[in-house]
Design a protein around this motif. Structure first.
Motif, PDB file in Angstrom:
ATOM      1  N   ILE A  98      -0.179  -9.253  -0.767  1.00  0.00           N
ATOM      2  CA  ILE A  98      -1.458  -8.547  -0.796  1.00  0.00           C
ATOM      3  C   ILE A  98      -1.497  -7.653   0.437  1.00  0.00           C
ATOM      4  CG2 ILE A  98      -2.612 -10.596   0.202  1.00  0.00           C
ATOM      5  CD1 ILE A  98      -5.195  -9.581  -1.223  1.00  0.00           C
ATOM      6  N   VAL A  99      -1.653  -6.368   0.192  1.00  0.00           N
ATOM      7  CA  VAL A  99      -1.678  -5.369   1.263  1.00  0.00           C
ATOM      8  C   VAL A  99      -3.114  -4.920   1.457  1.00  0.00           C
ATOM      9  CG1 VAL A  99      -0.991  -3.023   1.903  1.00  0.00           C
ATOM     10  CG2 VAL A  99       0.687  -4.600   0.901  1.00  0.00           C
ATOM     11  N   VAL A 100      -3.618  -5.096   2.664  1.00  0.00           N
ATOM     12  CA  VAL A 100      -4.964  -4.644   3.011  1.00  0.00           C
ATOM     13  C   VAL A 100      -4.819  -3.382   3.851  1.00  0.00           C
ATOM     14  CG1 VAL A 100      -7.169  -5.236   4.053  1.00  0.00           C
ATOM     15  CG2 VAL A 100      -5.775  -7.034   3.005  1.00  0.00           C
ATOM     16  N   GLU A 101      -5.218  -2.248   3.279  1.00  0.00           N
ATOM     17  CA  GLU A 101      -5.137  -0.987   3.996  1.00  0.00           C
ATOM     18  C   GLU A 101      -6.203  -0.925   5.090  1.00  0.00           C
ATOM     19  OE1 GLU A 101      -5.646   1.979   1.051  1.00  0.00           O
ATOM     20  OE2 GLU A 101      -3.697   1.611   0.090  1.00  0.00           O
ATOM     21  N   GLU A 102      -5.923  -0.131   6.112  1.00  0.00           N
ATOM     22  CA  GLU A 102      -6.874   0.049   7.203  1.00  0.00           C
ATOM     23  C   GLU A 102      -8.158   0.715   6.681  1.00  0.00           C
ATOM     24  OE1 GLU A 102      -2.938  -0.645   8.715  1.00  0.00           O
ATOM     25  OE2 GLU A 102      -3.664   0.871   7.292  1.00  0.00           O
ATOM     26  N   ALA A 103      -9.280   0.400   7.330  1.00  0.00           N
ATOM     27  CA  ALA A 103     -10.560   0.972   6.911  1.00  0.00           C
ATOM     28  C   ALA A 103     -10.485   2.496   6.882  1.00  0.00           C
ATOM     29  CB  ALA A 103     -11.671   0.500   7.849  1.00  0.00           C
ATOM     30  N   SER A 104      -9.835   3.073   7.868  1.00  0.00           N
ATOM     31  CA  SER A 104      -9.487   4.492   7.853  1.00  0.00           C
ATOM     32  C   SER A 104      -7.975   4.543   7.635  1.00  0.00           C
ATOM     33  CB  SER A 104      -9.859   5.183   9.164  1.00  0.00           C
ATOM     34  OG  SER A 104     -11.262   5.143   9.365  1.00  0.00           O
ATOM     35  N   PRO A 105      -7.527   4.795   6.406  1.00  0.00           N
ATOM     36  CA  PRO A 105      -6.106   4.635   6.071  1.00  0.00           C
ATOM     37  C   PRO A 105      -5.175   5.361   7.038  1.00  0.00           C
ATOM     38  CG  PRO A 105      -7.385   5.003   4.085  1.00  0.00           C
ATOM     39  CD  PRO A 105      -8.325   5.214   5.236  1.00  0.00           C
ATOM     40  N   VAL A 106      -4.101   4.680   7.388  1.00  0.00           N
ATOM     41  CA  VAL A 106      -3.072   5.230   8.264  1.00  0.00           C
ATOM     42  C   VAL A 106      -1.976   5.802   7.375  1.00  0.00           C
ATOM     43  CG1 VAL A 106      -1.384   4.701  10.051  1.00  0.00           C
ATOM     44  CG2 VAL A 106      -3.619   3.575  10.078  1.00  0.00           C
ATOM     45  N   ALA A 107      -1.632   7.063   7.596  1.00  0.00           N
ATOM     46  CA  ALA A 107      -0.727   7.771   6.676  1.00  0.00           C
ATOM     47  C   ALA A 107       0.713   7.730   7.163  1.00  0.00           C
ATOM     48  CB  ALA A 107      -1.196   9.218   6.513  1.00  0.00           C
ATOM     49  N   PHE A 108       1.543   6.896   6.510  1.00  0.00           N
ATOM     50  CA  PHE A 108       2.989   6.985   6.632  1.00  0.00           C
ATOM     51  C   PHE A 108       3.490   7.819   5.453  1.00  0.00           C
ATOM     52  CE2 PHE A 108       2.159   3.370   9.287  1.00  0.00           C
ATOM     53  CZ  PHE A 108       3.198   3.297  10.199  1.00  0.00           C
ATOM     54  N   ASP A 109       4.610   8.518   5.636  1.00  0.00           N
ATOM     55  CA  ASP A 109       5.179   9.270   4.519  1.00  0.00           C
ATOM     56  C   ASP A 109       5.663   8.330   3.415  1.00  0.00           C
ATOM     57  OD1 ASP A 109       4.836  11.835   5.718  1.00  0.00           O
ATOM     58  OD2 ASP A 109       6.622  11.481   6.942  1.00  0.00           O
ATOM     59  N   GLU A 110       6.230   7.192   3.811  1.00  0.00           N
ATOM     60  CA  GLU A 110       6.714   6.223   2.833  1.00  0.00           C
ATOM     61  C   GLU A 110       6.360   4.811   3.292  1.00  0.00           C
ATOM     62  OE1 GLU A 110      10.236   6.354   0.714  1.00  0.00           O
ATOM     63  OE2 GLU A 110      10.678   8.493   1.079  1.00  0.00           O
ATOM     64  N   GLU A 111       6.163   3.950   2.295  1.00  0.00           N
ATOM     65  CA  GLU A 111       5.878   2.543   2.566  1.00  0.00           C
ATOM     66  C   GLU A 111       6.596   1.704   1.510  1.00  0.00           C
ATOM     67  OE1 GLU A 111       1.753   1.170   3.348  1.00  0.00           O
ATOM     68  OE2 GLU A 111       2.127  -0.213   1.690  1.00  0.00           O
ATOM     69  N   HIS A 112       7.210   0.617   1.953  1.00  0.00           N
ATOM     70  CA  HIS A 112       7.932  -0.259   1.033  1.00  0.00           C
ATOM     71  C   HIS A 112       7.590  -1.718   1.363  1.00  0.00           C
ATOM     72  CE1 HIS A 112      10.591   2.947  -0.574  1.00  0.00           C
ATOM     73  NE2 HIS A 112      10.366   3.484   0.621  1.00  0.00           N
ATOM     74  N   VAL A 113       7.230  -2.462   0.346  1.00  0.00           N
ATOM     75  CA  VAL A 113       6.949  -3.888   0.477  1.00  0.00           C
ATOM     76  C   VAL A 113       8.210  -4.648   0.066  1.00  0.00           C
ATOM     77  CG1 VAL A 113       5.521  -5.808  -0.311  1.00  0.00           C
ATOM     78  CG2 VAL A 113       4.506  -3.538  -0.012  1.00  0.00           C
ATOM     79  N   LEU A 114       8.674  -5.540   0.916  1.00  0.00           N
ATOM     80  CA  LEU A 114       9.920  -6.262   0.679  1.00  0.00           C
ATOM     81  C   LEU A 114       9.664  -7.759   0.779  1.00  0.00           C
ATOM     82  CD1 LEU A 114      12.254  -4.052   2.928  1.00  0.00           C
ATOM     83  CD2 LEU A 114      11.822  -3.789   0.487  1.00  0.00           C
ATOM     84  N   MET A 115       9.738  -8.469  -0.354  1.00  0.00           N
ATOM     85  CA  MET A 115       9.554  -9.923  -0.377  1.00  0.00           C
ATOM     86  C   MET A 115      10.914 -10.603  -0.326  1.00  0.00           C
ATOM     87  SD  MET A 115       6.445 -10.987  -2.914  1.00  0.00           S
ATOM     88  CE  MET A 115       7.266 -10.435  -4.405  1.00  0.00           C
ATOM     89  N   LEU A 116      11.103 -11.446   0.692  1.00  0.00           N
ATOM     90  CA  LEU A 116      12.381 -12.112   0.909  1.00  0.00           C
ATOM     91  C   LEU A 116      12.327 -13.527   0.361  1.00  0.00           C
ATOM     92  CD1 LEU A 116      12.903 -11.102   4.665  1.00  0.00           C
ATOM     93  CD2 LEU A 116      13.234  -9.707   2.613  1.00  0.00           C
ATOM     94  N   LYS A 117      13.303 -13.865  -0.496  1.00  0.00           N
ATOM     95  CA  LYS A 117      13.319 -15.206  -1.079  1.00  0.00           C
ATOM     96  C   LYS A 117      14.720 -15.570  -1.528  1.00  0.00           C
ATOM     97  CE  LYS A 117      11.286 -17.975  -4.854  1.00  0.00           C
ATOM     98  NZ  LYS A 117      11.074 -19.177  -4.014  1.00  0.00           N
ATOM     99  N   HIS A 118      15.127 -16.808  -1.225  1.00  0.00           N
ATOM    100  CA  HIS A 118      16.349 -17.397  -1.768  1.00  0.00           C
ATOM    101  C   HIS A 118      15.961 -18.379  -2.875  1.00  0.00           C
ATOM    102  CE1 HIS A 118      18.785 -15.599   1.348  1.00  0.00           C
ATOM    103  NE2 HIS A 118      19.865 -16.229   0.914  1.00  0.00           N
ATOM    104  N   TRP A 119      16.638 -18.267  -3.999  1.00  0.00           N
ATOM    105  CA  TRP A 119      16.346 -19.089  -5.169  1.00  0.00           C
ATOM    106  C   TRP A 119      17.372 -20.205  -5.293  1.00  0.00           C
ATOM    107  CZ3 TRP A 119      12.221 -17.376  -8.380  1.00  0.00           C
ATOM    108  CH2 TRP A 119      11.709 -16.116  -8.050  1.00  0.00           C
TER     109      TRP A 119
END
Length: 461
Positions: A154-175
């Protein structure tokens, strides 16, 4: 396309928007809307299948039937409504890890809400006070439900959004899978009494060593979340100068150069970097001893972007501890030994771990154990945390945010976190203002440690 740009009630009605979002790592929403400052989602948990090991199908438990789970996006200070339906064949709940929200929404069975039974829907409503990278997971039958896939960000953006050119969410898990994608044991007692049972098939967003693209010169935010049951990942970035900009969802006042940083189960790390010239590989590495493993890689592509500095992140509104009047509480985390208690049927009930010489008793309706500590609302406390074992223990407190003061006997530049990693014989001091009333779980986030004794709760009254 960012999720906050949606205005329709049903996300699937916009096929173009769905295609754009589903191309992003870890993003596969079924329905979402944002109307009049209100974010609303529909989420479910159910049995499904996934191709985790290429060429093979694995029976999994999944949010909205997908691996990876939906990345839920919302905004700091704006209400969120999540209608959650349990389509499992057993009870469950959802805990919103790291979010300082009311106890009724914390998702711990019996302590904060009744278990959600199969076929039932429960609506979670809260307004996140903090921006950052957080995650969600059940708090029932955790070894199985988390281990088989019920984890999401769950990504909670800043109240005044901070602008990056790119954003990537990476979930790390070993199965815990064999080469044919079949399940192996999720928990083996002799490992539960040590580091925990490690999985053998590593993924990022459900894919083994995924490859992504990144525009050259792009200011980039990588949101890493360790959703594993067991493993601690020492993280390194190769191919670009990388900076730590937030720890466990909380921005740090002065970003620091990333050399290597450990994220244990439950922990997150936000990394900022400016993408290097086109044709460069940027690699996220798991630094395991002398033989590091590639987790994910980005290949930079040509762009018309103009190089610029990384944007600054505003600090979260975490209450400043009153250290001059703080009360210190001591907690010792230790091994219980080799004796295995048995239940009335003679079946072994493993209790390998102790917090202040007490193993978690478990709880049920009408049977809530005593708290490990009772705290006065509004008062500052320093938790003196001592690990007297040789194994890592990421200690997580629900509903509050620590300000870490010392690590292993040495003062540190204070930083905010909801999970303090204690290494071998590790020692930390972490302060917080007990400003959120309720009964809050307090436990090691190595799931087998939690399930075999290393858990309790603190009560803020």
């Amino acid at each position: 396309m960012p999720v906050h740009g949606l205005t329709r009630r049903r996300f699937l009605q916009s096929s173009a928007a769905f295609a754009a979002l589903s191309a992003l790592p870890a993003c596969s929403l079924v329905s979402a809307s944002r109307d009049n400052g209100m974010w609303e989602y529909h989420l479910s948990a159910e049995p499904s299948t996934a191709s985790l090991v290429p060429g093979h199908q694995t029976d999994v438990l999944a949010f909205n039937g997908k691996i990876p789970a939906p990345t839920i996006r919302c905004r700091q200070g704006e209400p969120v409504t999540i209608h959650f339906t349990n389509n499992l064949n057993e009870p469950t709940t959802i805990h919103w890890h790291g979010l300082r929200i009311p106890i009724e929404m914390d998702g711990v069975p019996f302590l904060s809400q009744p278990p959600i039974q199969p076929g039932e829907t429960f609506t979670y409503r809260f307004t996140p006070p903090d921006a950052g990278t957080f995650w969600y997971h059940p708090h029932m039958n955790s070894v199985v439900q988390l281990g088989k896939g019920l984890v999401g960000t769950i990504v909670v953006e800043e109240a005044s959004p901070v602008a990056f050119d790119e954003e990537h969410v990476l979930m790390l898990k070993h199965w815990h899978l064999d080469p044919q994608g079949k399940w192996k044991d999720l928990a083996i007692p002799r490992y539960s009494a040590r580091m925990g049972t490690p999985g053998e098939w590593g993924t990022v967003n459900g894919v083994h060593q995924p490859k992504y693209e990144l525009q050259e010169k792009a200011t980039t935010r990588l949101r890493l979340a360790n959703v594993d049951n067991t493993l601690t990942y020492p993280i390194q970035v190769r191919g670009a100068d990388a900076w730590i900009v937030a720890i466990d969802g909380n921005p740090i006042a002065t970003p620091r150069r990333l050399e290597e940083h450990k994220i244990a189960p439950g922990m997150r790390l936000d990394i900022g970097l400016v993408a290097p010239k086109a044709g460069t590989n940027v690699e996220i590495m798991y630094m395991k001893g002398r033989f590091p493993f590639l987790l994910a890689s980005f290949t930079t592509t040509p762009s018309t972007l103009v190089e610029k500095p990384l944007p600054a992140l505003p600090l979260n509104p975490v209450a400043t501890p009153d250290l001059a009047n703080a009360e210190t509480r001591h907690f010792v985390f230790e091994w219980a030994g080799a004796i295995t208690p048995a239940d009335k049927q003679g079946k072994g009930k493993h209790e390998f771990w102790l917090m202040n010489k007490r193993a978690w008793e478990g709880m049920s309706k009408g049977n809530i154990p005593d708290p490990i500590a009772t705290l006065e609302r509004g008062k500052t406390y320093i938790f003196d945390l001592k690990n007297v074992t040789q194994y890592h223990h990421p200690i997580h407190l629900h509903g509050h945010t620590f300000t870490v003061l010392e690590m292993d006997g040495k003062p540190v530049t204070p930083f905010h976190t909801d999970t303090v990693l204690l290494g071998k014989n590790g020692h930390a001091k972490a302060a917080f203002v007990a400003d959120n009333p309720g009964r809050w779980m307090y436990h090691c986030h190595v799931i087998e440690h939690m399930k075999t004794g290393l858990m309790g709760f603190v009560e803020v009254v």
